[in-house]
Structures are given as structure tokens and as C-alpha cells.
Write a protein that holds these residues in place. Sequence first.
Motif, PDB file in Angstrom:
ATOM      1  N   ASP A   1       0.824  -1.214   0.000  1.00 58.81           N
ATOM      2  CA  ASP A   1       0.000   0.000   0.000  1.00 58.81           C
ATOM      3  C   ASP A   1       0.858   1.263   0.000  1.00 58.81           C
ATOM      4  OD1 ASP A   1      -2.371  -1.467   0.110  1.00 58.81           O
ATOM      5  OD2 ASP A   1      -2.317  -1.570   2.305  1.00 58.81           O
ATOM      6  N   ARG A   2       2.177   1.084   0.164  1.00 59.79           N
ATOM      7  CA  ARG A   2       3.054   2.258   0.314  1.00 59.79           C
ATOM      8  C   ARG A   2       4.331   2.070  -0.500  1.00 59.79           C
ATOM      9  NH1 ARG A   2       6.063   5.128   4.822  1.00 59.79           N
ATOM     10  NH2 ARG A   2       5.236   7.256   4.770  1.00 59.79           N
ATOM     11  N   PRO A   3       4.222   2.026  -1.821  1.00 55.87           N
ATOM     12  CA  PRO A   3       5.424   1.864  -2.656  1.00 55.87           C
ATOM     13  C   PRO A   3       6.270   3.124  -2.644  1.00 55.87           C
ATOM     14  CG  PRO A   3       3.521   2.306  -4.029  1.00 55.87           C
ATOM     15  CD  PRO A   3       2.997   2.152  -2.633  1.00 55.87           C
ATOM     16  N   TRP A   4       7.561   2.937  -2.905  1.00 53.68           N
ATOM     17  CA  TRP A   4       8.473   4.074  -3.028  1.00 53.68           C
ATOM     18  C   TRP A   4       8.652   4.413  -4.500  1.00 53.68           C
ATOM     19  CZ3 TRP A   4      13.209   3.553   0.773  1.00 53.68           C
ATOM     20  CH2 TRP A   4      12.721   3.468   2.084  1.00 53.68           C
ATOM     21  N   LEU A   5       8.733   5.698  -4.770  1.00 57.61           N
ATOM     22  CA  LEU A   5       8.931   6.175  -6.141  1.00 57.61           C
ATOM     23  C   LEU A   5      10.279   6.873  -6.218  1.00 57.61           C
ATOM     24  CD1 LEU A   5       7.979   6.752  -9.022  1.00 57.61           C
ATOM     25  CD2 LEU A   5       6.732   8.742  -8.141  1.00 57.61           C
ATOM     26  N   ALA A   6      11.233   6.241  -6.878  1.00 51.69           N
ATOM     27  CA  ALA A   6      12.590   6.783  -7.001  1.00 51.69           C
ATOM     28  C   ALA A   6      12.687   7.604  -8.277  1.00 51.69           C
ATOM     29  CB  ALA A   6      13.623   5.665  -6.993  1.00 51.69           C
ATOM     30  N   ALA A   7      11.989   8.724  -8.302  1.00 54.28           N
ATOM     31  CA  ALA A   7      11.974   9.610  -9.462  1.00 54.28           C
ATOM     32  C   ALA A   7      11.805  11.037  -8.988  1.00 54.28           C
ATOM     33  CB  ALA A   7      10.843   9.234 -10.417  1.00 54.28           C
ATOM     34  N   ASP A   8      12.305  11.965  -9.777  1.00 51.88           N
ATOM     35  CA  ASP A   8      12.201  13.382  -9.423  1.00 51.88           C
ATOM     36  C   ASP A   8      10.751  13.837  -9.519  1.00 51.88           C
ATOM     37  OD1 ASP A   8      13.632  16.128  -9.055  1.00 51.88           O
ATOM     38  OD2 ASP A   8      12.230  16.403 -10.726  1.00 51.88           O
ATOM     39  N   ALA A   9      10.321  14.644  -8.568  1.00 50.93           N
ATOM     40  CA  ALA A   9       8.925  15.070  -8.505  1.00 50.93           C
ATOM     41  C   ALA A   9       8.534  16.010  -9.639  1.00 50.93           C
ATOM     42  CB  ALA A   9       8.650  15.737  -7.161  1.00 50.93           C
ATOM     43  N   THR A  10       9.495  16.712 -10.215  1.00 47.84           N
ATOM     44  CA  THR A  10       9.181  17.575 -11.357  1.00 47.84           C
ATOM     45  C   THR A  10       9.041  16.753 -12.628  1.00 47.84           C
ATOM     46  OG1 THR A  10      10.370  19.443 -10.372  1.00 47.84           O
ATOM     47  CG2 THR A  10       9.976  19.520 -12.747  1.00 47.84           C
ATOM     48  N   LEU A  11       9.957  15.843 -12.844  1.00 48.81           N
ATOM     49  CA  LEU A  11       9.896  15.002 -14.034  1.00 48.81           C
ATOM     50  C   LEU A  11       8.760  13.992 -13.952  1.00 48.81           C
ATOM     51  CD1 LEU A  11      13.698  14.218 -14.568  1.00 48.81           C
ATOM     52  CD2 LEU A  11      12.297  15.854 -15.832  1.00 48.81           C
TER      53      LEU A  11
END
Length: 411
Positions: free
Chosen positions: A193-203
Motif C-alpha cells: 500500500d506504500r510503494p516508493w517512487l525513485a523519481a524526481d517530482a518535477t519530471l
Amino acid sequence: MRVLLTTWGSRGDVEPLAGLAVELRARGAQVRVCAPPDEEFAALLARVGVPLVPLGPTVRSVVAGTEPPTAKDAFRLAPELVAARFDILTAAAEGCDALLATGLMPAGARDVAEKLGIRYVYACFHVFGIPSRHFPPGSRPGRESPRDETDNRVLWEQDAQRVNALYGEAVARHRASIGLPPVDNVRDHVFTDRPWLAADATLCPSQGMTDLDVVQTGAWILPDDRPLPEGLEAFLDAGEPPVYVGFGSMAAHAPKDIARVATEAVRAHGRRVLLARGWAGLAPVDDAGDCFVVGEVNQQALFPRVAAVVHHGGAGTTTAAARAGAPQVVVPRIADQPYWAGRVAELGIGSAHHDPTPTRDSLYAALTTALTPGTRARARALAATLPADGAARAAELLLDAAGGEGAPASG
């Protein structure tokens, strides 16, 4: 503190884990990485002193044929990877405090963490693969959804059924072998239910894009201080900045005759050409001095020195070009690549060439947009705003989570 990181996928899936591993070690953690045994991945991890535990077949052996992998190939590979994870991860994670998994649907990783009673985190490199009411799922081998179905929630439910068809039987069988009950929805079990997103928030903004509680850490960048090869340095110094053309780990998926098409389009703009050989084996179309070919190279050092980057739209290359302030032309082929192409166009830092078969004229037109002064100015302005601490933040979060008392085996 001991941490196991695992993935199965292309360089774009492996290099971020190397970046995270460096930050974890800087904080005193012991780190191992379970990843495909491709030579270049082993060399990448060896460069930063992180042990590689081989997992599954090499990626090159699966994707580097003359034709893209078929659905039959996918249904053969899926249970093979599940079996490998139950076997290899169980041994590699012994004594660890946390297991973080990413890459191609890491079914089996959470189950191993559950059996061992350690923290589990699922991480992804783009929001496109997370269930959402706002957009449909990408393609996946298996029974296709009806063409007239437009309800995104229904489409994502059908996507979960396809994941179950690929991985469900193998996961159930291996869970039973270690005394665990079956799971109804393999995809959601893997994602948590709580995946991590390893990406820039602007892109790659995640706010409001999914009902899941996404933890966006920022991109996991592996610092690279390697010098550029002497021959490449000489080529760069010999004239105006060239246009870089590369399709990374794309082999059979690379556009047909892309080296010739791109060379003609770039030359029509009066620019020099820098071809990245990659798994597609891009090669010069003639022996003219305005073209140079490179193998694996430090993109962090190279991209600030090129006029534009023409590529397939992988998360890693898109982020590297954006961080360098280099205009982009994205020619997406599969998976999340159309998403990144759209983001590049929306941000005004390049153009998206959504036709999978570029011609000299169509690529020339896309380059016309990318090579304008306005596009370069926007690309440079955006680059100045992109933080570089995503891996550091993720390392701190992971160690904090793993150190918590009674930490559950989920993200």
C-alpha cells in the motif's frame, strides 16, 4: 544494519540500486545486491565495491535476439524468476534487516521477507506502473482487455488478473513450500500500500496520481567521476556540440535502421553525430569524420557537452539528460517510455516522437524543436532545480524503517 537490494531488468534498473547502495554504506550499512548476472552490471557494481549476487538469467540473453520477446517467453520467464527469488533471496537475505525490491515485477521478494520477518519495500522508477484512476495500465502479456473498455479501474483489475496468470501459480507453490498461505492479488501484494517512487517530482509527479500512499524519494543517482575516453574528448573538442543518439539496452526493440535515419536527420541540421553503440549495436553508416561511436560512457560528463540527446525514453536516460540541461528527442518503444516522452514534451525540454518508426524527415522535425534556443534555455533552467539527494533520502528512510521495533515485512 544489513540490507539486501534486488532487481531484474536493464541497466536503468540496476544503476539506481548502486547509487542507493553507496548511500547506505556511507551510513554504516552492509549492502548486497541481487541482480542479473550480465557482465556490465557486475562491472558497474564492482566499480563501487558492492557485491553482486547473481539472480536469474542475463537480461541480454532474454532481450538481445533479432525479435522482441514473445508472450510465450514471458510466461516461461515469470515462474523462473519467482523460483530464483525464493531460492537466491532466501539465502542472501539471511541476517538482513531489510529487503528492497524493484525492476520487473519482483514477485517472490516480499514473500521471502515475510518468511524471514524483515522489512520489505517495493520501489519503482516511474508512476506509470502504479494502479490509478487517471490512466490505464500499460501492456502486459496475457488476455487483452476489451477494446471498448474505458473504465481505468476495470482495466487495472484486468491488469492484476494478467499478473496473476503470469506469476500466481509459481508464487502460491513456493509460498506453500515455506509454510505461507496463498495471496489473491500478486501485483498488489508486491506493490504494498506504500510503494516508493525513485523519481524526481518535477519530471515524474505522483501527487494525486494514485490512491496508494506513494513515498517519493527523488531519483537515485550514482555519482560518476570517470573521465571520458581520449578519442571522445578529441571529437568533442574538434567542433560544435554533436547530437547524441542512443537506445541503451534496447536491442530488438530499437527502431529499424535508426543509425542511418538519425545520422541523416542530424546532418540535415548541420550537426555532428555521436552514436552510442548500446545493445542495438548502432554503427556508423559511412566513414565520414562528423560521426563518432562510443560504448558505455559517463553520461553525467558527456550530456552537458552535446546539443541534444536522442533516446528511447528510459527513466535513467531521461533523468540524466534532464539533469545535464540537454534538450531531448524521445522515441519511445515500450513500457514506461511513452510516459517519459510525454513529460519531456510537456515540460518543454524537448520533443516526443511517438511514431515508433522515425523517418529522416520526422526525426528532423523533432530535432528542429529540440535544437531551438528556447528549448535549451528551458532544459538548463529545469536542470538547475533538480535535486541530487534522492538516494540519500531513500537510504535514511530505509535504515530508519529497518531499525524500527517490530518492523512489519511491508513498505
